[in-house]
Design a protein around this motif. Structure first.
Motif, PDB file in Angstrom:
ATOM      1  N   ARG A 156       1.105  -1.604   0.474  1.00  0.00           N
ATOM      2  CA  ARG A 156      -0.144   0.110  -0.055  1.00  0.00           C
ATOM      3  C   ARG A 156       0.679   1.167  -0.346  1.00  0.00           C
ATOM      4  N   LEU A 157       1.745   1.067   0.533  1.00  0.00           N
ATOM      5  CA  LEU A 157       2.493   2.478   0.739  1.00  0.00           C
ATOM      6  C   LEU A 157       3.933   2.406  -0.201  1.00  0.00           C
ATOM      7  N   LEU A 158       4.547   1.264  -0.876  1.00  0.00           N
ATOM      8  CA  LEU A 158       5.440   1.315  -1.286  1.00  0.00           C
ATOM      9  C   LEU A 158       6.027   2.473  -2.301  1.00  0.00           C
ATOM     10  N   HIS A 159       4.929   2.561  -3.482  1.00  0.00           N
ATOM     11  CA  HIS A 159       5.083   3.484  -4.340  1.00  0.00           C
ATOM     12  C   HIS A 159       4.644   4.719  -4.208  1.00  0.00           C
ATOM     13  N   LEU A 160       4.343   4.987  -2.789  1.00  0.00           N
ATOM     14  CA  LEU A 160       3.896   6.757  -2.765  1.00  0.00           C
ATOM     15  C   LEU A 160       4.903   7.344  -1.978  1.00  0.00           C
ATOM     16  N   GLN A 161       4.761   8.567  -2.337  1.00  0.00           N
ATOM     17  CA  GLN A 161       5.801   9.492  -1.165  1.00  0.00           C
ATOM     18  C   GLN A 161       5.370   9.143   0.351  1.00  0.00           C
ATOM     19  N   VAL A 162       6.117   9.264   0.934  1.00  0.00           N
ATOM     20  CA  VAL A 162       5.562   8.919   2.311  1.00  0.00           C
ATOM     21  C   VAL A 162       6.924   9.207   3.802  1.00  0.00           C
ATOM     22  N   SER A 163       6.888   9.873   4.245  1.00  0.00           N
ATOM     23  CA  SER A 163       7.783  10.082   4.975  1.00  0.00           C
ATOM     24  C   SER A 163       9.282   8.674   5.255  1.00  0.00           C
ATOM     25  N   GLU A 164      10.312   9.006   5.266  1.00  0.00           N
ATOM     26  CA  GLU A 164      11.552   8.076   6.177  1.00  0.00           C
ATOM     27  C   GLU A 164      10.799   7.162   7.310  1.00  0.00           C
ATOM     28  N   THR A 165       9.865   8.316   8.595  1.00  0.00           N
ATOM     29  CA  THR A 165      10.128   7.569   9.359  1.00  0.00           C
ATOM     30  C   THR A 165       9.038   6.136   9.647  1.00  0.00           C
ATOM     31  N   ALA A 166       7.950   6.248   8.026  1.00  0.00           N
ATOM     32  CA  ALA A 166       6.752   5.197   7.690  1.00  0.00           C
ATOM     33  C   ALA A 166       7.694   4.241   7.594  1.00  0.00           C
ATOM     34  N   GLY A 167       9.271   3.912   7.460  1.00  0.00           N
ATOM     35  CA  GLY A 167      10.246   2.727   7.079  1.00  0.00           C
ATOM     36  C   GLY A 167      10.516   1.166   6.989  1.00  0.00           C
ATOM     37  N   ILE A 168       9.317   1.643   5.133  1.00  0.00           N
ATOM     38  CA  ILE A 168       8.663   0.629   4.357  1.00  0.00           C
ATOM     39  C   ILE A 168      10.101   0.359   3.457  1.00  0.00           C
ATOM     40  N   SER A 169      11.228   1.022   3.248  1.00  0.00           N
ATOM     41  CA  SER A 169      12.608  -0.257   2.542  1.00  0.00           C
ATOM     42  C   SER A 169      13.165  -0.933   4.190  1.00  0.00           C
ATOM     43  N   GLU A 170      13.438  -0.494   5.502  1.00  0.00           N
ATOM     44  CA  GLU A 170      13.584  -1.226   6.290  1.00  0.00           C
ATOM     45  C   GLU A 170      12.610  -2.123   6.401  1.00  0.00           C
ATOM     46  N   MET A 171      11.258  -2.102   5.793  1.00  0.00           N
ATOM     47  CA  MET A 171       9.980  -3.921   6.279  1.00  0.00           C
ATOM     48  C   MET A 171       9.769  -4.815   5.389  1.00  0.00           C
ATOM     49  N   HIS A 172      10.328  -3.605   3.744  1.00  0.00           N
ATOM     50  CA  HIS A 172      10.728  -4.834   2.572  1.00  0.00           C
ATOM     51  C   HIS A 172      11.991  -5.245   2.731  1.00  0.00           C
ATOM     52  N   GLY A 173      13.182  -5.110   3.256  1.00  0.00           N
ATOM     53  CA  GLY A 173      14.599  -5.987   3.463  1.00  0.00           C
ATOM     54  C   GLY A 173      13.780  -6.855   4.551  1.00  0.00           C
ATOM     55  N   GLU A 174      13.097  -6.597   5.713  1.00  0.00           N
ATOM     56  CA  GLU A 174      12.798  -7.472   6.595  1.00  0.00           C
ATOM     57  C   GLU A 174      11.658  -8.935   5.715  1.00  0.00           C
ATOM     58  N   MET A 175      11.162  -8.203   4.808  1.00  0.00           N
ATOM     59  CA  MET A 175      10.658  -9.380   4.010  1.00  0.00           C
ATOM     60  C   MET A 175      11.189  -9.967   2.879  1.00  0.00           C
ATOM     61  N   THR A 176      11.926 -10.190   2.354  1.00  0.00           N
ATOM     62  CA  THR A 176      12.976  -9.713   1.445  1.00  0.00           C
ATOM     63  C   THR A 176      13.986 -11.249   2.023  1.00  0.00           C
ATOM     64  N   ARG A 177      14.551 -10.690   3.226  1.00  0.00           N
ATOM     65  CA  ARG A 177      16.132 -12.028   4.396  1.00  0.00           C
ATOM     66  C   ARG A 177      14.759 -13.401   5.015  1.00  0.00           C
ATOM     67  N   GLU A 178      15.871 -13.788   4.874  1.00  0.00           N
ATOM     68  CA  GLU A 178      15.200 -15.516   4.862  1.00  0.00           C
ATOM     69  C   GLU A 178      15.303 -15.154   6.628  1.00  0.00           C
ATOM     70  N   ARG A 179      16.355 -14.379   7.578  1.00  0.00           N
ATOM     71  CA  ARG A 179      16.507 -14.233   8.499  1.00  0.00           C
ATOM     72  C   ARG A 179      16.740 -13.005   9.312  1.00  0.00           C
ATOM     73  N   THR A 180      16.008 -12.422   9.893  1.00  0.00           N
ATOM     74  CA  THR A 180      16.342 -10.934  10.410  1.00  0.00           C
ATOM     75  C   THR A 180      18.044 -11.323  11.113  1.00  0.00           C
ATOM     76  N   PRO A 181      19.003 -10.492  10.450  1.00  0.00           N
ATOM     77  CA  PRO A 181      20.387  -9.989  11.615  1.00  0.00           C
ATOM     78  C   PRO A 181      19.432 -10.677  13.470  1.00  0.00           C
ATOM     79  N   GLU A 182      20.887 -10.468  14.051  1.00  0.00           N
ATOM     80  CA  GLU A 182      20.305 -10.638  15.762  1.00  0.00           C
ATOM     81  C   GLU A 182      20.398  -8.750  15.576  1.00  0.00           C
ATOM     82  N   ASN A 183      21.020  -8.187  15.249  1.00  0.00           N
ATOM     83  CA  ASN A 183      21.413  -6.726  15.749  1.00  0.00           C
ATOM     84  C   ASN A 183      20.173  -5.547  15.073  1.00  0.00           C
ATOM     85  N   ILE A 184      19.539  -5.526  14.127  1.00  0.00           N
ATOM     86  CA  ILE A 184      18.765  -5.400  13.339  1.00  0.00           C
ATOM     87  C   ILE A 184      17.191  -5.483  14.443  1.00  0.00           C
TER      88      ILE A 184
END
Length: 152
Positions: A104-132
């Motif tokens: 819903r948010l990926l193609h819209l110009q949203v605030s950096e605080t929306a954290g879309i890139s972090e969520m998108h990255g988490e969805m594509t990783r098999e495991r989230t690193p411990e320090n994230i």
């Protein structure tokens, strides 16, 4: 003219927007903050980092949420809803909730605080690193909604 919005108009406003304000309380103070969200006609899907808002909603899950569309001081529509905070912890359900929100948010110009890139990255990783620090994915199960408008 002042008026009351019909339920289908309320749902349309919720569906057409991505930013609203959530209000929560710990019983001593009220906290209101803007959040990015996605609406699926039953509940809102939202994400946040750990902090005051999440701690308050864990303590008292009853919330209030507001979305406004203001084109002019005499032309506006406002929706308020009440519901309950539900943290999504099941891995499969969490993945699909994040996918829904990101889509819903990926193609819209949203605030950096929306954290879309972090969520998108988490969805594509098999495991989230411990320090994230993983965002908290939650929904607001809507129990009541109302809306008003003014038009000239």
């Amino acid at each position: 003219m002042l008026g009351k919005l019909e339920l289908d108009q309320i749902d349309q406003i919720l569906a057409n927007n991505i930013t609203g304000r959530i209000g929560c309380t710990d019983g001593k103070k009220v906290y209101i903050v803007p959040v990015s969200y996605a609406f699926n006609n039953t509940y809102l899907v939202i994400h946040s980092k750990e902090g005051m808002k999440i701690n308050m909603m864990r303590q008292n899950p009853h919330i209030c949420f507001q979305v406004d569309e203001i084109t002019h001081p005499a032309n506006w529509r406002s929706v308020i809803l009440w519901g309950d905070y539900e943290e999504i912890t099941d891995p499969k359900e969490r993945f699909y909730a994040m996918k829904f929100l990101v889509s819903r948010l990926l193609h819209l110009q949203v605030s950096e605080t929306a954290g879309i890139s972090e969520m998108h990255g988490e969805m594509t990783r098999e495991r989230t690193p411990e320090n994230i620090i993983r965002p908290i994915i939650y929904r607001i199960r809507i129990s009541e909604k109302t809306g008003r408008f003014e038009s000239t």
